[in-house]
Design an enzyme around this catalytic site. Structure first.
Site, mmCIF file in Angstrom:
data_model
loop_
_atom_site.group_PDB
_atom_site.id
_atom_site.type_symbol
_atom_site.label_atom_id
_atom_site.label_comp_id
_atom_site.label_asym_id
_atom_site.label_seq_id
_atom_site.Cartn_x
_atom_site.Cartn_y
_atom_site.Cartn_z
ATOM 1 N N GLU A 199 -0.075 -7.015 0.154
ATOM 2 C CA GLU A 199 1.063 -7.430 0.983
ATOM 3 C C GLU A 199 2.240 -6.464 0.840
ATOM 4 O OE1 GLU A 199 -0.686 -9.154 -1.160
ATOM 5 O OE2 GLU A 199 -0.796 -11.279 -0.668
ATOM 6 N N ILE A 226 -4.102 -1.679 -4.671
ATOM 7 C CA ILE A 226 -4.420 -0.410 -5.321
ATOM 8 C C ILE A 226 -4.150 -0.603 -6.807
ATOM 9 C CG2 ILE A 226 -3.879 2.057 -5.481
ATOM 10 C CD1 ILE A 226 -4.835 1.397 -2.692
ATOM 11 N N CYS A 229 1.339 -13.330 -4.235
ATOM 12 C CA CYS A 229 1.889 -13.551 -5.575
ATOM 13 C C CYS A 229 3.406 -13.740 -5.482
ATOM 14 C CB CYS A 229 1.550 -12.377 -6.495
ATOM 15 S SG CYS A 229 2.570 -10.925 -6.224
ATOM 16 N N CYS A 284 0.005 -4.762 -4.817
ATOM 17 C CA CYS A 284 -0.652 -5.802 -4.016
ATOM 18 C C CYS A 284 -0.767 -5.327 -2.565
ATOM 19 C CB CYS A 284 0.169 -7.080 -4.011
ATOM 20 S SG CYS A 284 0.185 -7.948 -5.590
HETATM 21 N N1 THU Z 1 -3.434 -9.154 -5.307
HETATM 22 C C1 THU Z 1 -2.999 -8.826 -4.064
HETATM 23 O O1 THU Z 1 -3.199 -7.699 -3.595
HETATM 24 N N2 THU Z 1 -2.346 -9.766 -3.367
HETATM 25 C C2 THU Z 1 -2.131 -11.051 -3.779
HETATM 26 O O2 THU Z 1 -1.568 -11.824 -3.052
HETATM 27 C C3 THU Z 1 -2.590 -11.477 -5.085
HETATM 28 C C4 THU Z 1 -3.213 -10.439 -5.930
HETATM 29 C C5 THU Z 1 -4.197 -8.171 -6.063
HETATM 30 C C6 THU Z 1 -3.524 -7.610 -7.274
HETATM 31 C C7 THU Z 1 -4.707 -7.167 -8.105
HETATM 32 O O3 THU Z 1 -5.113 -5.882 -7.681
HETATM 33 C C8 THU Z 1 -5.805 -8.151 -7.732
HETATM 34 O O4 THU Z 1 -5.391 -8.758 -6.516
HETATM 35 C C9 THU Z 1 -6.085 -9.211 -8.766
HETATM 36 O O5 THU Z 1 -4.960 -9.877 -9.131
#
Ligand code: THU
Length: 128
Positions: free
Chosen positions: A58, A46, A89, A56
């Site tokens: 996760e 989001i 991340c 993120c």
């Molecule tokens: N993002 C995630 O939701 N999970 C990850 O493991 C890596 C990155 C999202 C954060 C952001 O909204 C987009 O991916 C680009 O970085």
């Protein structure tokens, strides 16, 4: 032994991804976290115009589960919108190490499924 099969977990992550709000990066992510009891919590990324406030997938799934009182987790499936493996991340790894250290993590790409432990993704974990 997992309380749900890996295919189900991944399908749940795919469903979660449909709800992603990612207008800034264009990168959608879905996660599905299964508890010891077999309950599945979905999460997606989001984004927010103040980019640092974005969530993120996760962590969204993990926070949903924790706020419902869940504490024991078995596995997480993670999918992204670009067909490549989406490794959690650093921040998500730290949170998983804290609250779900023993889960199996399944990443999906066009090439297939890969399985990791939290320990593999975050060795030498900071702990207090
Ligand atoms: N993002 C995630 O939701 N999970 C990850 O493991 C890596 C990155 C999202 C954060 C952001 O909204 C987009 O991916 C680009 O970085």
């Amino acid at each position: 032994m997992l309380p749900v099969d890996v295919d189900t977990l991944i399908k749940e992550a795919e469903e979660a991804k449909k709800h992603a709000i990612a207008p800034y990066s264009g990168f959608t992510v879905g996660a599905a976290l299964v508890t010891d009891g077999g309950r599945i919590y979905r999460g997606c990324n989001i984004e927010n115009p103040s980019l640092m406030l974005s969530f993120c997938a996760e962590r969204s799934a993990l926070i949903k589960a924790l706020t419902e009182g869940e504490r024991d987790f078995k596995a997480m499936g993670i999918v992204s919108g670009d067909g490549r493996y989406c490794f959690p991340c650093g921040g998500c790894r730290q949170m998983l190490a804290e609250f779900a250290p023993d889960i199996e993590i399944y990443l999906v790409s066009d090439k297939g499924i890969k399985k990791y432990s939290v320990q593999e993704l975050l060795p030498y974990t900071f702990k207090r």
